[in-house]
Design an enzyme around this catalytic site. Structure first.
Site, PDB file in Angstrom:
ATOM      1  N   ARG A   1       0.828  -1.202   0.000  1.00  0.00           N
ATOM      2  CA  ARG A   1       0.000   0.000   0.000  1.00  0.00           C
ATOM      3  C   ARG A   1       0.866   1.258   0.000  1.00  0.00           C
ATOM      4  O   ARG A   1       0.553   2.246  -0.638  1.00  0.00           O
ATOM      5  CB  ARG A   1      -0.905   0.006   1.238  1.00  0.00           C
ATOM      6  CG  ARG A   1      -1.882   1.173   1.276  1.00  0.00           C
ATOM      7  CD  ARG A   1      -2.465   1.391   2.657  1.00  0.00           C
ATOM      8  NE  ARG A   1      -3.063   0.195   3.199  1.00  0.00           N
ATOM      9  CZ  ARG A   1      -4.281  -0.237   2.905  1.00  0.00           C
ATOM     10  NH1 ARG A   1      -5.015   0.410   2.052  1.00  0.00           N
ATOM     11  NH2 ARG A   1      -4.740  -1.334   3.457  1.00  0.00           N
ATOM     12  N   TYR A   2       1.944   1.222   0.768  1.00  0.00           N
ATOM     13  CA  TYR A   2       2.831   2.385   0.879  1.00  0.00           C
ATOM     14  C   TYR A   2       4.040   2.127  -0.007  1.00  0.00           C
ATOM     15  O   TYR A   2       4.474   0.986  -0.158  1.00  0.00           O
ATOM     16  CB  TYR A   2       3.253   2.586   2.341  1.00  0.00           C
ATOM     17  CG  TYR A   2       2.045   2.679   3.260  1.00  0.00           C
ATOM     18  CD1 TYR A   2       1.218   3.794   3.228  1.00  0.00           C
ATOM     19  CD2 TYR A   2       1.722   1.641   4.118  1.00  0.00           C
ATOM     20  CE1 TYR A   2       0.107   3.877   4.045  1.00  0.00           C
ATOM     21  CE2 TYR A   2       0.604   1.711   4.948  1.00  0.00           C
ATOM     22  CZ  TYR A   2      -0.197   2.836   4.913  1.00  0.00           C
ATOM     23  OH  TYR A   2      -1.294   2.910   5.714  1.00  0.00           O
TER      24      TYR A   2
ATOM     25  N   ARG B   1       7.344   0.055   1.588  1.00  0.00           N
ATOM     26  CA  ARG B   1       7.288  -1.101   2.475  1.00  0.00           C
ATOM     27  C   ARG B   1       6.095  -1.986   2.163  1.00  0.00           C
ATOM     28  O   ARG B   1       5.076  -1.515   1.682  1.00  0.00           O
ATOM     29  CB  ARG B   1       7.258  -0.673   3.948  1.00  0.00           C
ATOM     30  CG  ARG B   1       6.165   0.313   4.308  1.00  0.00           C
ATOM     31  CD  ARG B   1       6.660   1.206   5.456  1.00  0.00           C
ATOM     32  NE  ARG B   1       5.605   2.004   6.055  1.00  0.00           N
ATOM     33  CZ  ARG B   1       5.152   3.164   5.561  1.00  0.00           C
ATOM     34  NH1 ARG B   1       5.646   3.629   4.434  1.00  0.00           N
ATOM     35  NH2 ARG B   1       4.208   3.823   6.181  1.00  0.00           N
TER      36      ARG B   1
ATOM     37  N   CYS C   1      -1.960 -18.246  14.927  1.00  0.00           N
ATOM     38  CA  CYS C   1      -1.547 -17.459  16.086  1.00  0.00           C
ATOM     39  C   CYS C   1      -1.552 -18.390  17.293  1.00  0.00           C
ATOM     40  O   CYS C   1      -2.059 -19.511  17.224  1.00  0.00           O
ATOM     41  CB  CYS C   1      -2.514 -16.309  16.328  1.00  0.00           C
ATOM     42  SG  CYS C   1      -2.486 -15.061  15.026  1.00  0.00           S
TER      43      CYS C   1
ATOM     44  N   CYS D   1      -7.495 -13.508  18.614  1.00  0.00           N
ATOM     45  CA  CYS D   1      -8.137 -12.335  19.187  1.00  0.00           C
ATOM     46  C   CYS D   1      -9.516 -12.202  18.562  1.00  0.00           C
ATOM     47  O   CYS D   1      -9.646 -12.203  17.333  1.00  0.00           O
ATOM     48  CB  CYS D   1      -7.331 -11.075  18.863  1.00  0.00           C
ATOM     49  SG  CYS D   1      -5.661 -11.106  19.477  1.00  0.00           S
TER      50      CYS D   1
ATOM     51  N   CYS E   1      -9.970  -9.685  15.739  1.00  0.00           N
ATOM     52  CA  CYS E   1      -8.986  -9.797  14.657  1.00  0.00           C
ATOM     53  C   CYS E   1      -9.482  -9.130  13.375  1.00  0.00           C
ATOM     54  O   CYS E   1     -10.596  -9.351  12.941  1.00  0.00           O
ATOM     55  CB  CYS E   1      -8.692 -11.268  14.385  1.00  0.00           C
ATOM     56  SG  CYS E   1      -7.501 -11.509  13.056  1.00  0.00           S
TER      57      CYS E   1
ATOM     58  N   ARG F   1      -8.029  -9.599  10.521  1.00  0.00           N
ATOM     59  CA  ARG F   1      -7.684 -10.432   9.370  1.00  0.00           C
ATOM     60  C   ARG F   1      -8.376 -11.786   9.470  1.00  0.00           C
ATOM     61  O   ARG F   1      -7.851 -12.814   9.050  1.00  0.00           O
ATOM     62  CB  ARG F   1      -6.168 -10.574   9.275  1.00  0.00           C
ATOM     63  CG  ARG F   1      -5.675 -10.600   7.832  1.00  0.00           C
ATOM     64  CD  ARG F   1      -4.180 -10.392   7.742  1.00  0.00           C
ATOM     65  NE  ARG F   1      -3.807  -8.997   7.799  1.00  0.00           N
ATOM     66  CZ  ARG F   1      -2.770  -8.540   8.498  1.00  0.00           C
ATOM     67  NH1 ARG F   1      -2.007  -9.364   9.184  1.00  0.00           N
ATOM     68  NH2 ARG F   1      -2.497  -7.248   8.501  1.00  0.00           N
TER      69      ARG F   1
ATOM     70  N   ASP G   1     -10.274  -1.817  14.148  1.00  0.00           N
ATOM     71  CA  ASP G   1     -10.733  -1.812  12.750  1.00  0.00           C
ATOM     72  C   ASP G   1     -12.191  -2.249  12.671  1.00  0.00           C
ATOM     73  O   ASP G   1     -12.637  -3.105  13.434  1.00  0.00           O
ATOM     74  CB  ASP G   1      -9.848  -2.735  11.910  1.00  0.00           C
ATOM     75  CG  ASP G   1      -8.439  -2.195  11.783  1.00  0.00           C
ATOM     76  OD1 ASP G   1      -8.283  -0.965  11.709  1.00  0.00           O
ATOM     77  OD2 ASP G   1      -7.487  -3.007  11.769  1.00  0.00           O
TER      78      ASP G   1
ATOM     79  N   ASP H   1      -6.586   3.004  10.972  1.00  0.00           N
ATOM     80  CA  ASP H   1      -6.437   2.451   9.629  1.00  0.00           C
ATOM     81  C   ASP H   1      -7.814   2.620   8.994  1.00  0.00           C
ATOM     82  O   ASP H   1      -8.767   1.952   9.382  1.00  0.00           O
ATOM     83  CB  ASP H   1      -6.003   0.981   9.696  1.00  0.00           C
ATOM     84  CG  ASP H   1      -5.024   0.642   8.594  1.00  0.00           C
ATOM     85  OD1 ASP H   1      -5.139   1.240   7.504  1.00  0.00           O
ATOM     86  OD2 ASP H   1      -4.160  -0.228   8.804  1.00  0.00           O
TER      87      ASP H   1
ATOM     88  N   LYS I   1      -3.405   4.266   6.858  1.00  0.00           N
ATOM     89  CA  LYS I   1      -3.299   4.764   8.228  1.00  0.00           C
ATOM     90  C   LYS I   1      -3.180   6.285   8.257  1.00  0.00           C
ATOM     91  O   LYS I   1      -2.474   6.869   7.449  1.00  0.00           O
ATOM     92  CB  LYS I   1      -2.061   4.189   8.900  1.00  0.00           C
ATOM     93  CG  LYS I   1      -2.170   2.727   9.240  1.00  0.00           C
ATOM     94  CD  LYS I   1      -0.947   2.322  10.067  1.00  0.00           C
ATOM     95  CE  LYS I   1      -0.854   0.831  10.231  1.00  0.00           C
ATOM     96  NZ  LYS I   1      -0.542   0.136   8.962  1.00  0.00           N
TER      97      LYS I   1
HETATM   98  C1  LIG Z   1       0.446  -0.698   8.866  1.00  0.00           C
HETATM   99  C2  LIG Z   1       0.963  -1.109   7.588  1.00  0.00           C
HETATM  100  C3  LIG Z   1       2.313  -0.921   7.241  1.00  0.00           C
HETATM  101  C4  LIG Z   1       3.294  -0.289   8.214  1.00  0.00           C
HETATM  102  O1  LIG Z   1       3.004   1.048   8.421  1.00  0.00           O
HETATM  103  P1  LIG Z   1       3.923   1.925   9.413  1.00  0.00           P
HETATM  104  O2  LIG Z   1       3.203   3.220   9.537  1.00  0.00           O
HETATM  105  O3  LIG Z   1       5.274   2.025   8.774  1.00  0.00           O
HETATM  106  O4  LIG Z   1       3.999   1.186  10.705  1.00  0.00           O
HETATM  107  C5  LIG Z   1       2.743  -1.312   6.008  1.00  0.00           C
HETATM  108  N1  LIG Z   1       1.886  -1.854   5.112  1.00  0.00           N
HETATM  109  C6  LIG Z   1       0.590  -2.037   5.387  1.00  0.00           C
HETATM  110  C7  LIG Z   1      -0.286  -2.611   4.352  1.00  0.00           C
HETATM  111  C8  LIG Z   1       0.084  -1.686   6.636  1.00  0.00           C
HETATM  112  O5  LIG Z   1      -1.208  -1.892   6.911  1.00  0.00           O
END
Ligand SMILES: *Cc1c(COP(=O)(O)O)cnc(C)c1O
Length: 356
Positions: free
Chosen positions: A97-98, A101, A110, A114, A117, A119, A277, A314, A321
């Site tokens: 998404r970002y 990363r 797990c 939880c 959860c 997911r 969430d 989120d 986020k």
């Molecule tokens: C939360 C998340 C991250 C990590 O986000 P940070 O703000 O760096 O902690 C990376 N990818 C996805 C899809 C996420 O939901």
């Protein structure tokens, strides 16, 4: 159904799964078991020897997090993937998404599930994470040099054996553009015995590696949990925490203050406090979106900044986020900005110097 897990791990522990375990351990809840069974198809019940000792009352703050409730049958909200992780998934079990990363799901399991959860569409089901999906995920990461950080999650990556985890970490370390590895886990809270000096020594070889640990209530920081955090911190692994704000469990400044200060003493830096969430079946855990802001505001100025996480939400509809913060700016004019400090005192910040 109780079975011993030991293969590949130093210590065996008892993990109990499914309706039979629920029936035998919590007969009072099981009275309504027929009604609850459809929930367990959505998200299984699991418990283990550590949690069993800890949960004295199904209504205690840990019990409420792992024991199913008929409230999960609520159908007023049906979204199973509000974060749209699937839409941002170029290959199975990997969300990109970002820009720099990715989130990489490497385990189905797990140590317990939880009940809130996010997911639940995947977690606790066999055959979601496979050798094939891991290979494809690694291939995607290798092919995308913009990926600086890989966040391993699941399920819980520490439910993999040391050997499997080691193999995965070395494959990631072989990719030159992967600078940082992050592991998201709940094991130090739910199954601290899994954290062994051998595991820590193995992880240490893959630095920079960060571990973010899910803790929601100060009661989770048992002696065993504290020892597991000590093992990881002594190996030089930077530790952070993630907490989900849960109605009736930790939605008070007093409880969270105790949790965050305790985490800090265990060398864990609180990282995120999450708004729960909005996933189907979890409505009874949701708090008003401003509740978290109010709590964070009560902590600023009263405890160390090191102990205060960012409040994050989120967003539904896959918005990603954002950080929510208390507002300290009260007024903006052409000459000054009027702010309020943590005690509520009004202070003027002049902007006149800009003219000179
Ligand atoms: C939360 C998340 C991250 C990590 O986000 P940070 O703000 O760096 O902690 C990376 N990818 C996805 C899809 C996420 O939901």
């Amino acid at each position: 159904m109780a079975h011993q897990r030991g293969a590949g791990f130093e210590d065996a522990w008892e993990i109990m799964d499914g309706p039979d375990a629920l029936r035998s351990l919590y007969p009072r809840i099981a009275e309504d078991l027929e009604d609850i069974l459809p929930i367990l198809d959505r998200l299984p019940f699991r418990i283990n020897s550590h949690l069993l000792k800890l949960i004295q009352d199904p209504q205690d703050p840990i019990g409420l997090q792992v024991i199913p409730s008929d409230k999960e049958l609520d159908t007023s909200f049906k979204d199973l993937d509000p974060l749209r992780e699937e839409s941002y998934s170029p290959v199975e079990n990997l969300t990109h998404r970002y820009p720099d990363r990715v989130l990489f799901l490497v385990s189905n399991e797990c140590a317990a599930y939880c009940r809130f959860c996010n997911r639940r569409r995947k977690v606790g089901r066999p055959h979601v994470v496979t050798e094939h999906s891991i290979r494809e995920g690694l291939r995607y990461i290798r092919a995308n040099p913009g990926i600086r950080e890989v966040l391993l999650s699941g399920g819980d990556p520490f439910m993999l054996s040391d050997q499997r985890l080691e193999k995965l970490l070395s494959s990631l370390r072989d990719i030159p553009h992967v600078e940082v590895i992050r592991i998201g886990t709940r094991v130090p809270s739910y199954l601290p015995q899994r954290i062994t000096p051998n595991l820590a020594a193995m992880l240490k070889r893959f630095q920079p590696l960060f571990i973010n640990i899910h803790f929601n209530h100060p009661k989770e920081l048992t002696l065993e949990a504290q020892m597991s955090l000590g093992i990881l911190a002594d190996a030089g692994i930077p530790l952070g925490s993630q907490t989900v704000l849960l109605k009736g469990i930790n939605d008070s400044a007093g409880i969270l203050k105790e949790l965050f200060l305790k985490l800090l003493r265990c060398r864990v830096r609180p990282y995120y406090l999450f708004q729960a969430d909005m996933v189907a079946g979890t409505r009874h855990f949701w708090t008003h979106p401003l509740k978290g802001v109010e709590i964070i505001k009560a902590l600023y100025g009263t405890i160390s900044g090191l102990a205060i996480p960012h409040l994050a939400i989120d967003l539904p509809e896959g918005g990603g986020k954002i950080i929510l913060a208390p507002e300290y700016i009260r007024e903006i004019t052409s000459e000054a900005i009027r702010v309020e400090n943590f005690e509520g005192r009004s202070i003027k910040l002049t902007t006149h110097w800009e003219d000179t």
